[in-house]
Design an enzyme around this catalytic site. Structure first.
Site, PDB file in Angstrom:
ATOM      1  N   CYS A   1     -37.415 -25.765  35.197  1.00 11.44           N
ATOM      2  CA  CYS A   1     -38.182 -26.733  34.408  1.00 11.44           C
ATOM      3  C   CYS A   1     -38.414 -26.161  33.003  1.00 11.44           C
ATOM      4  O   CYS A   1     -39.019 -25.108  32.852  1.00 11.44           O
ATOM      5  CB  CYS A   1     -39.504 -27.041  35.092  1.00 11.44           C
ATOM      6  SG  CYS A   1     -40.442 -28.264  34.173  1.00 11.44           S
TER       7      CYS A   1
ATOM      8  N   CYS B   1      -8.423 -44.786  21.302  1.00  7.83           N
ATOM      9  CA  CYS B   1      -7.764 -46.085  21.506  1.00  7.83           C
ATOM     10  C   CYS B   1      -8.591 -46.938  22.466  1.00  7.83           C
ATOM     11  O   CYS B   1      -8.936 -46.487  23.556  1.00  7.83           O
ATOM     12  CB  CYS B   1      -6.359 -45.892  22.073  1.00  7.83           C
ATOM     13  SG  CYS B   1      -5.522 -47.453  22.400  1.00  7.83           S
TER      14      CYS B   1
END
Ligand SMILES: Cc1cc2nc3c(=O)[nH]c(=O)nc-3n(C[C@H](O)[C@H](O)[C@H](O)COP(=O)(O)OP(=O)(O)OC[C@H]3O[C@@H](n4cnc5c(N)ncnc54)[C@H](O)[C@@H]3O)c2cc1C
Ligand SMILES: Cc1cc2nc3c(=O)[nH]c(=O)nc-3n(C[C@H](O)[C@H](O)[C@H](O)COP(=O)(O)O)c2cc1C
Ligand code: SF4
Lengths: 432, 435
Positions: free
Chosen positions: A138, A390
């Site tokens: 954490c 693309c």
């Protein structure tokens, strides 16, 4: 349908999908819903010493969104459980009793003294849980108090606490690692040396999402001030995958079981983690964004994939690890060129402009006076940028040159491998 | 249209009529706009930009919508096309920018460029946000004749470039066909005047309405008094059918009827026929047919002498007519208009062996095209009743430029008129600065 039953450290679950320690596993109510939906296991929301911590009562979460508000990244400043320990223990005991075929693992975060571990772990183990996960990850709040990532960033502490945990318990111990380190290998090695049965990764990454464009403060804030949070969700998957693969392939940590976490939202993400060395996976953000019902696609998609590939789950685990290496071992004699399929091309010209502006000026925009995008082989370095931008699937593909001469370099294509380690331009090359 | 009891107001309630004349394409919400903007591929040398007669950098303005930079987006649009607001509403995008969109190839659904353009520009007009600044005054004076799209575009660009402009306009309001012609549901809430006010707010443009070249003043007066002249007089005269019965009560010039409709404060007070025949195949024919239907006409027939492919109204416009309940007939020319005092019907020659066809009517709209009123302008070279201009919109005459519907080579669209005015202004500026 391929069988997804998993045994991780001897802990069995009907599928390899566990909910990571986080709000989805905060209490019995959520966990019961998750199991009803089909999740294989849970790592209960991290337990700590009483009195429980206090969360802010303002915004805990914020997101990086696409324009149609799809969540790409997720940030939180929530701490560990804010409920009394006994409440959690009672609920865990009941849940394990009600769902004997599911995995229930207790996540814990305790101060850096052996007495605490010796005191709490037996109490928690007594509920019937299948294992422990030590939260050394954490990155906000708890780390300011010398726990969480503050432990996970110091290998010696990891080893020490893992040893305490192993001493105080008789069930498997998983060490959950923080990604907020220069290299994940030393922490994983420390866990291994401390006797950990497995590592899980990643926990969240230090992050500030943005500023508020009106107030020009960071965003979000609690009464005008904010603090960095932990970043997770789709955006972190590549970072997590690299760390998983590093542990899976490094000779110091190779073989240490891994529970893969970070950005998993559909079955393909799970395939990524499994193939790169994780034996099961954990999910948090995707459940927080879409609810528990995503388990249906996760299990169904994975099992169809295994059917198609005629693989068992165990065979998939680690399958891609041998393909990961250091840059210096890549074959510098290998040559690819981009090829544009003119039948699929929609003429947007993005490949041209990005290659022109930022790559190698290797794509035309007009041919004989007509708008047309073609690769100029004598300039193309095979970088894959055009393929990456693309918008049409499979319109541009990379094709290997297997013989003849590379028109860019004028050199004959060689079938020999040539790595940097032996390249003539490398002053440190090894000659034999 | 007096006398015939079939021609009357109140065929529909005011509420029904208001509903029929609501926004044809309601604006996008922010969410819709962001999602639609995301569909733009940000093409290189974008085909949509090439297809836009004013050359708006479409990918650039859409990119700015994505980043919530609406003012920048509007500036990108309006700096190429000062009527980007009206064009967003009236352009036949399906044959312009949106036809060129590469998404058509990919998934047969273009990016909704018109609606995005409206989304980007609406706030500018709503808040009268001045995006332009005038250059240092040049002391030059330019006369603009005609306050339609061509004239207004020319005047605005000239004002931005630092010149002083006087607009001479025949009508009592500026805007040309934006104000008097365009279908009401395309430019609701008096948008034409909002746009005119925005254009004038740049300063340096004096307006003289109700003055007609050829009547109140002549071209020579302007050439004497001004450094340059721009003509944007549009097509003031309507063509006649040249058939028997054309003078009967109930035979109406469509343009005049539409102008009345556009100027009516309350459309439910407009008289409308029960059975209507529209003769023509262009935008005017479609608009008068659809609007008659929406005013409550029971039957509206639109009759065109050639086939659907030859119609100058786009496929979208034709479809709009059909979905609005207008019946389209092709390959039929009017032979005679029937009736004694009032119109009762039209007889058509049909390109078929079984001979003529007859349609009953109490109103017959003539919508077979307009032509220029060349009064006072005979000194300028022209062809088929329109001025000949070069690529800078320069006419054959010294100091005189022209653009919009009144020149050869246009396509009779608002957007083209705006482009002509812009090109002329740039050319006038160069000439006045001796560059
Ligand atoms: C019914 C109808 C519907 C249309 N719908 C569309 C549409 O949906 N989309 C689209 O793109 N286009 C549409 N058009 C075409 C478009 O309106 C015109 O192409 C455009 O308005 C031409 O602009 P302009 O400035 O050349 O002329 P106009 O708009 O005709 O303006 C001419 C101006 O000159 C003034 N004037 C005329 N003669 C004189 C004179 N002798 N002296 C002084 N002033 C004079 C007039 O008062 C007027 O203000 C439509 C046209 C019509 C008739
Ligand atoms: C709101 C929130 C709270 C979390 N709380 C904990 C926690 O208490 N203990 C823990 O080990 N990890 C916690 N995590 C980290 C997750 O378990 C997980 O490691 C991380 O979010 C990456 O996975 P994901 O991309 O699937 O979300 C939390 C994450 C979130 C979003
Ligand atoms: S692969 Fe790279 S260098 Fe080759 S054409 Fe594509 S973008 Fe250009």
């Amino acid at each position: 349908m391929a069988d997804l039953k998993t045994k991780f450290l001897g802990i069995s679950s009907p599928n390899p999908f566990w909910l990571a320690s986080a709000p989805p596993t905060d209490k019995a109510y959520n966990v019961n819903r998750a199991f009803a939906a089909g999740w294989g296991g849970v790592v209960w929301k991290t337990l700590g010493e009483d009195p429980p911590i206090v969360n802010v009562s303002g915004p805990r979460y914020s997101t990086l969104l696409s324009n149609d508000r799809r969540v790409i990244g997720f940030n939180n400043i929530e701490l560990i459980t804010d409920r009394p320990l006994q409440t959690n223990l009672d609920e865990m005991r009941q849940v394990k009793k009600d769902w004997p075929d599911r995995a229930v693992v207790a996540s814990v975060m305790l101060p850096m003294n052996e007495e605490s571990w010796a005191k709490y772990l037996p109490m928690i183990e007594d509920t019937g849980v299948d294992g422990f996960e030590l939260n050394f990850g954490c990155p906000h709040g708890m780390s300011e108090r010398g726990m969480g990532a503050a432990v996970g960033q110091v290998p010696e502490y990891i080893q020490m606490a893992t040893e305490w945990a192993k001493k105080a318990s008789s069930i498997p111990v998983i060490v959950k690692l923080t990604p907020n380190v220069a290299s994940v290998v030393p922490p994983a090695k420390a866990a291994l040396d401390g006797g950990a049965d497995a590592v899980s990764l990643i926990n969240t990454i230090n992050s500030i999402m943005r500023v508020d464009y009106d107030s020009l403060t960071m965003y979000p804030t609690t009464d005008g001030m904010g603090t960095h949070g932990g970043y997770c969700g789709e955006a972190v998957k590549p970072i997590a995958l690299n760390m998983v693969a590093e542990i899976a392939r490094n000779k110091e940590t190779r073989g240490l079981p891994i529970s893969g976490i970070g950005g998993i939202s559909d079955w393909r993400d799970a395939v990524d983690f499994l193939a790169l060395g994780a034996s099961n996976v954990q999910v948090c953000t995707a459940a927080m964004v879409y609810g528990f019902r995503i388990i249906d696609d996760l299990t169904d998609g994975l099992s169809s994939f295994l059917d198609d590939k005629q693989l068992t789950l165990e065979q998939l685990v680690g399958k891609a690890v041998p393909s990961v290496t250091d840059w210096q071992y890549l074959n510098l004699n290998y040559v690819e060129k981009a090829v544009i399929n003119q039948d699929l091309c929609i003429q947007c010209g993005r490949c041209h402009v990005v290659c022109e502006d930022t790559s190698h000026q290797a794509i035309t925009h007009t041919v004989n006076g007509v708008r047309r995008f073609e690769v100029i082989d004598s300039e193309c370095v095979g970088c894959n940028l055009c393929v990456s931008v693309c918008p049409v699937d499979s319109c541009i593909t990379m094709t290997q040159l297997t013989g003849g001469v590379d028109p860019r370099t004028g050199r004959a294509i060689s079938k020999e491998r040539l790595q940097w380690t032996a390249h003539p331009n490398n002053p440190m090359r090894k000659t034999d | 249209m007096a006398g015939n009891a079939e021609i009357r107001a109140g065929r529909l309630s005011k509420a029904e009529i208001d509903d029929n004349f609501a926004d044809l394409h309601p604006p996008l919400t922010r969410s819709e706009a962001l999602i639609e903007a995301d569909r733009c591929y940000f093409c290189y040398d974008a085909p949509c930009t090439t297809a836009c007669p004013t050359g708006i950098d479409i990918p650039a303005f859409i990119q700015k919508i994505r980043s919530d930079n609406l003012r920048g987006s509007a500036r990108t649009i309006l700096s190429e096309n000062i009527m980007g607001g009206m064009c967003a509403r009236v352009c036949p995008t399906e044959v312009l920018c949106e036809e060129a969109c590469v998404r058509n190839t990919h998934e047969e659904k273009p990016v909704e460029i018109g609606l995005l353009q409206r989304y980007a520009t609406d706030p500018v007009f709503e808040h009268s946000d001045q995006l332009f600044q005038r250059a240092v005054a040049t002391g030059k004076k330019v006369a603009v004749v005609g306050g339609g799209p061509a004239g207004l575009s020319c005047a605005h660009r000239l004002a931005v470039l630092g010149h002083n402009v006087t607009i001479f306009n025949r009508d009592s309001k500026l805007g040309g066909l934006n104000e008097y012609g365009i279908a009401a549901y395309k430019a609701i809430d008096d948008f034409a005047q909002t746009e005119v006010d925005y254009i004038l707010s740049i300063g340096g443009i004096e307006v003289r309405n109700n003055l007609m070249l050829g009547v109140n003043f002549g071209l020579e007066d302007l050439r004497q008094e001004y450094d340059a002249v721009f003509l944007g007089v549009g097509l003031a005269l309507s063509n006649n059918l040249g058939v028997e019965g054309e003078d009967l009560d109930g035979v109406v010039n469509a343009i005049e009827y539409i102008a009345k409709l556009r100027q009516a404060a309350d459309k439910s007070t407009l008289p409308v026929g029960r059975k209507i025949v529209v003769i023509g195949g262009g935008m005017t024919a479609i608009d008068v047919a659809v609007q008659s239907k929406r005013l409550g006409a029971e039957e509206v027939h639109m009759v065109y002498r050639r086939g659907p492919e030859q119609m100058s109204a786009s496929v979208f416009e034709q479809a709009l007519a059909q979905t609005s309940g207008v019946t389209l007939h092709h390959w039929a020319s009017p032979a005679r208009i029937l009736g004694d005092d009032f119109v009762t019907g039209v007889e058509f020659d049909v390109d078929r062996s079984d001979g003529g066809v007859r349609l009953d009517a109490d109103v017959v709209f003539k919508a077979i095209g307009q032509r220029m009123d060349g009064n006072g302008l005979a000194s300028l070279a022209s062809e088929s009743g329109r001025f000949i201009v070069d690529e800078h919109q320069k006419t054959s005459s010294d100091k005189v430029w022209a653009g919009g519907d009144c020149v050869v080579g246009g396509n009779d669209l608002t957007v083209s008129a705006v482009q002509h005015g812009k090109i002329a202004a740039i050319s006038i500026d160069r000439t006045l600065r001796n560059r």
